[in-house]
Write a protein that holds these residues in place. Structure first.
Motif, PDB file in Angstrom:
ATOM      1  N   LEU A  33      31.080  19.485   6.566  1.00 16.26           N
ATOM      2  CA  LEU A  33      31.500  20.416   7.603  1.00 16.26           C
ATOM      3  C   LEU A  33      30.388  21.425   7.914  1.00 16.26           C
ATOM      4  CD1 LEU A  33      33.919  21.396   9.385  1.00 16.26           C
ATOM      5  CD2 LEU A  33      34.276  23.095   7.605  1.00 16.26           C
ATOM      6  N   ILE A  34      29.771  21.964   6.901  1.00 14.93           N
ATOM      7  CA  ILE A  34      28.682  22.929   7.116  1.00 14.93           C
ATOM      8  C   ILE A  34      27.530  22.268   7.855  1.00 14.93           C
ATOM      9  CG2 ILE A  34      26.904  24.273   5.923  1.00 14.93           C
ATOM     10  CD1 ILE A  34      29.066  24.890   3.800  1.00 14.93           C
ATOM     11  N   TYR A  35      27.189  21.060   7.472  1.00 18.57           N
ATOM     12  CA  TYR A  35      26.090  20.355   8.132  1.00 18.57           C
ATOM     13  C   TYR A  35      26.411  20.099   9.609  1.00 18.57           C
ATOM     14  CZ  TYR A  35      22.965  16.648   9.564  1.00 18.57           C
ATOM     15  OH  TYR A  35      22.063  15.894  10.269  1.00 18.57           O
ATOM     16  N   LEU A  36      27.615  19.576   9.872  1.00 15.97           N
ATOM     17  CA  LEU A  36      27.959  19.234  11.252  1.00 15.97           C
ATOM     18  C   LEU A  36      28.074  20.464  12.148  1.00 15.97           C
ATOM     19  CD1 LEU A  36      30.577  16.386  10.757  1.00 15.97           C
ATOM     20  CD2 LEU A  36      28.208  16.176  11.515  1.00 15.97           C
ATOM     21  N   VAL A  37      28.703  21.503  11.643  1.00 12.21           N
ATOM     22  CA  VAL A  37      28.975  22.662  12.481  1.00 12.21           C
ATOM     23  C   VAL A  37      27.758  23.573  12.625  1.00 12.21           C
ATOM     24  CG1 VAL A  37      30.370  24.757  12.676  1.00 12.21           C
ATOM     25  CG2 VAL A  37      31.435  22.605  12.044  1.00 12.21           C
ATOM     26  N   TYR A  38      26.971  23.738  11.562  1.00 10.08           N
ATOM     27  CA  TYR A  38      25.905  24.736  11.611  1.00 10.08           C
ATOM     28  C   TYR A  38      24.505  24.157  11.723  1.00 10.08           C
ATOM     29  CZ  TYR A  38      29.526  28.009  10.445  1.00 10.08           C
ATOM     30  OH  TYR A  38      30.666  28.754  10.481  1.00 10.08           O
ATOM     31  N   VAL A  39      24.315  22.894  11.365  1.00  6.68           N
ATOM     32  CA  VAL A  39      22.970  22.318  11.395  1.00  6.68           C
ATOM     33  C   VAL A  39      22.837  21.287  12.507  1.00  6.68           C
ATOM     34  CG1 VAL A  39      21.251  21.029  10.074  1.00  6.68           C
ATOM     35  CG2 VAL A  39      22.667  22.732   8.932  1.00  6.68           C
ATOM     36  N   ARG A  40      23.667  20.286  12.475  1.00  5.60           N
ATOM     37  CA  ARG A  40      23.528  19.169  13.396  1.00  5.60           C
ATOM     38  C   ARG A  40      23.897  19.540  14.828  1.00  5.60           C
ATOM     39  NH1 ARG A  40      20.933  14.988  15.060  1.00  5.60           N
ATOM     40  NH2 ARG A  40      22.195  13.227  15.683  1.00  5.60           N
TER      41      ARG A  40
END
Length: 195
Positions: free
Chosen positions: A156-163
């Motif tokens: 979730l952190i990767y998708l929402v804040y990075v990707r």
């Protein structure tokens, strides 16, 4: 999801969608306390204290200001913790799977709920340290039980804040109902309303 209570112009419908999730959150929290303490008195006393304390506050209360959104997500996360405790009580892996699924669903509402990772870790750590076996075996069991929670949170952190930072936050905030209601607001709320 915040706009669901306002889909029908009926005060009973609106109040039902405001009060039932709050009541469910209180009851599920009391159930969690009962599972931990095995005391009905402590469980119901906590609900009474929460109701008294929440009325005396001058600050914004997320449960009362956004009743369906936050109380539903809180209820889902507390149910996730209850299922994790049930997994350790009876050993059925389906409880762990459903616990992780509910945790993932709850994280979609509010990023601060990542704090529930700490609660899950404390439960997993304490329950595994009570199990028989070598220290290495207990650590492997902890990693197996805690890994899915970390994976869901990291994804979730990767998708929402990075990707996809813009798209991810927009998808979390813009459900089809919310988008439809935003388009209908001038008609629903009156011609004088300006968005």
């Amino acid at each position: 999801i915040s706009y669901v209570p306002y889909l029908v112009d009926d005060m009973f419908f609106i109040k039902m969608f405001q009060m039932v999730p709050i009541l469910a959150a209180f009851i599920v929290f009391a159930w969690l306390l009962y599972k931990i303490t095995k005391s009905k008195a402590i469980a119901w006393f906590s609900v009474l204290v929460f109701l008294m304390a929440s009325q005396g506050s001058t600050h914004t209360n997320l449960f009362y200001n956004y009743p369906l959104y936050y109380s539903l997500s809180f209820t889902v996360l507390v149910l996730s913790i209850i299922l994790l405790l049930d997994f350790y009580n009876n050993g059925k892996k389906s409880f762990l799977v459903f616990s992780v699924v509910l945790f993932a669903f709850g994280l979609l509402f509010y990023e601060t709920y990542l704090l529930f990772l700490l609660f899950a870790f404390l439960i997993i750590f304490s329950k595994n340290m009570q199990q028989p076996g070598s220290f290495g075996l207990r650590v492997r069991r902890m990693a197996f039980h805690y890994g899915p929670y970390l994976l869901v949170a990291a994804l979730l952190i990767y998708l929402v804040y990075v990707r996809w930072p813009r798209v991810g936050r927009a998808l979390l905030a813009a459900t089809p109902v919310a988008l439809w209601l935003a388009a209908q607001r001038p008609q629903v709320w009156g011609a004088g309303y300006v968005m």
